[in-house]
Write an enzyme that holds these catalytic residues in place. Structure first.
Site, PDB file in Angstrom:
ATOM      1  N   SER A  14      -4.435  -0.494   4.089  1.00  0.00           N
ATOM      2  CA  SER A  14      -3.794  -0.794   2.818  1.00  0.00           C
ATOM      3  C   SER A  14      -3.008   0.425   2.324  1.00  0.00           C
ATOM      4  O   SER A  14      -2.144   0.927   3.038  1.00  0.00           O
ATOM      5  CB  SER A  14      -4.856  -1.245   1.817  1.00  0.00           C
ATOM      6  OG  SER A  14      -4.269  -1.945   0.753  1.00  0.00           O
TER       7      SER A  14
ATOM      8  N   ASP B  34      -5.252  -8.042   4.570  1.00  0.00           N
ATOM      9  CA  ASP B  34      -5.501  -6.628   4.281  1.00  0.00           C
ATOM     10  C   ASP B  34      -6.538  -6.006   5.219  1.00  0.00           C
ATOM     11  O   ASP B  34      -7.625  -6.565   5.426  1.00  0.00           O
ATOM     12  CB  ASP B  34      -5.999  -6.503   2.839  1.00  0.00           C
ATOM     13  CG  ASP B  34      -5.914  -5.087   2.297  1.00  0.00           C
ATOM     14  OD1 ASP B  34      -6.644  -4.216   2.812  1.00  0.00           O
ATOM     15  OD2 ASP B  34      -5.127  -4.854   1.371  1.00  0.00           O
TER      16      ASP B  34
END
Length: 340
Positions: A42, A193
């Site tokens: 991320s 993610d």
């Protein structure tokens, strides 16, 4: 002057990644340190790629400038920028109007998917990265080993993108929050993610890099002492657990493997020898992170980003003063304390 070789593991956490920017900014100033590899998920993946690309194009100064350019672009272009001129640079608490609007939007994500709320899949990070990162040059010329985490939607398993296979889509996949963005498709596979499955990855840095010193840059707050009771508190805590459990599981496994390797009389295998030499280091600011508001990961107000950057630089400066001499010698943190 012989440089000390390290690897970096960079945690994700939305705008809190500006703390990591500050840490990296200070470490890159120190010419006694050389970077062998970086892992990230991320926001940690963004920072990792920016360092690697900037270093490839312009050395240490290029890496520092790449980070600065990115975070300044986030300040002006991220969707929830302008959390209010009264947004606190210390706590990240939002002004009342903007906090209410953001809470309303997040509430809507409980009932509507991003395919409904954001049908055109608008993502300002895409434009920023297109303008700032030459992925073709990164794949061809970068000497830093990169390990960027993403999560396969179909299996829930980790996918690591290495330096030679990094693309814009791979980096966007690492930062694809399922409630906010359409999944990112790569070679027919959908991804979310990377923080869901490795935040950040650790074992690849041990397996594939030469450095015996691994520096973790974490964004965790201090452990809570009270059990969540309201619906919002419970939901927030569940999200936090989801984005940290994989990391703690991997760290616990690494700690166990290192302990087993150190107890053996003769290190027969290559991995066992690397584990015996492995030194672990930690740069974080849990007390500071504990003071941040609950919505602050979406706060991209310039004063807040600057405060996080400054805190990161300060913590890195303190760490260098107290622990630089330990690099290549022994760990500066105890894993059992990190895992408490």
């Amino acid at each position: 002057m012989r440089k000390k070789l390290v690897t970096l593991a960079l945690q994700g956490g939305g705008s809190h990644g500006a703390f990591t920017w500050g840490v990296l900014d200070r470490l890159l100033e120190d010419e006694r340190i050389d970077i062998d590899g970086i892992s990230g998920a991320s926001a940690g993946a963004m920072n990792a790629v920016l360092v690697a690309h900037g270093f490839t194009c312009g050395g240490r100064d290029g890496a520092r400038q790449a980070l600065k350019d990115f975070w300044e672009s986030v300040e002006t272009r991220a969707p929830f920028n302008g959390m209010g001129e009264n947004a606190s640079s210390v706590t990240g608490n939002e002004s009342l109007g903007n906090a209410t609007a953001l809470k309303a939007f997040l509430f809507m994500t409980r009932f509507f998917s991003p395919y409904q709320l954001n049908p055109f899949d608008l993502n300002p990070l895409r434009d920023i990265l297109v303008s700032q990162v030459d992925f073709e040059r990164l794949r061809a010329d970068c000497r830093i080993e990169l390990f960027i985490a993403a999560t396969r939607v179909s299996t829930g398993r980790l996918r690591l993108f290495h330096t030679r296979e990094l693309t814009l889509e791979a980096l966007l996949a690492s930062a694809c929050l399922p409630a906010l963005h359409h999944s990112i498709e790569i070679d027919g596979e959908a991804y979310w993610d990377g923080g869901l499955t490795a935040n950040p990855p650790l074992i690849p840095l041990v397996n594939h890099c030469r450095a015996s010193d691994l520096i973790m840059v974490l964004l965790h707050p201090e452990p809570g002492t009270e059990t969540p009771s309201s619906a919002d508190e419970i939901s927030r805590r569940l999200t936090e657990i989801g984005f940290t459990s994989a990391f703690f599981t991997e760290l616990q496994g690494l700690a166990f493997a290192k302990e087993e390797a150190e107890q053996g009389w003769i290190p027969f295998g290559r991995l066992q020898r690397k584990l015996r030499r492995l030194n672990m280091h930690l740069i974080d600011s849990p007390e500071y992170m504990s003071r941040l508001g609950s919505l602050s990961k979406a706060n991209t107000h310039s004063s807040f980003i600057a405060a996080l950057h400054d805190e990161g630089r300060s913590q890195a400066e303190s760490w260098l003063e107290n622990n630089f001499q330990l690099i290549g010698s022994r760990s500066s943190c105890r894993l059992d304390q990190v895992l408490r």
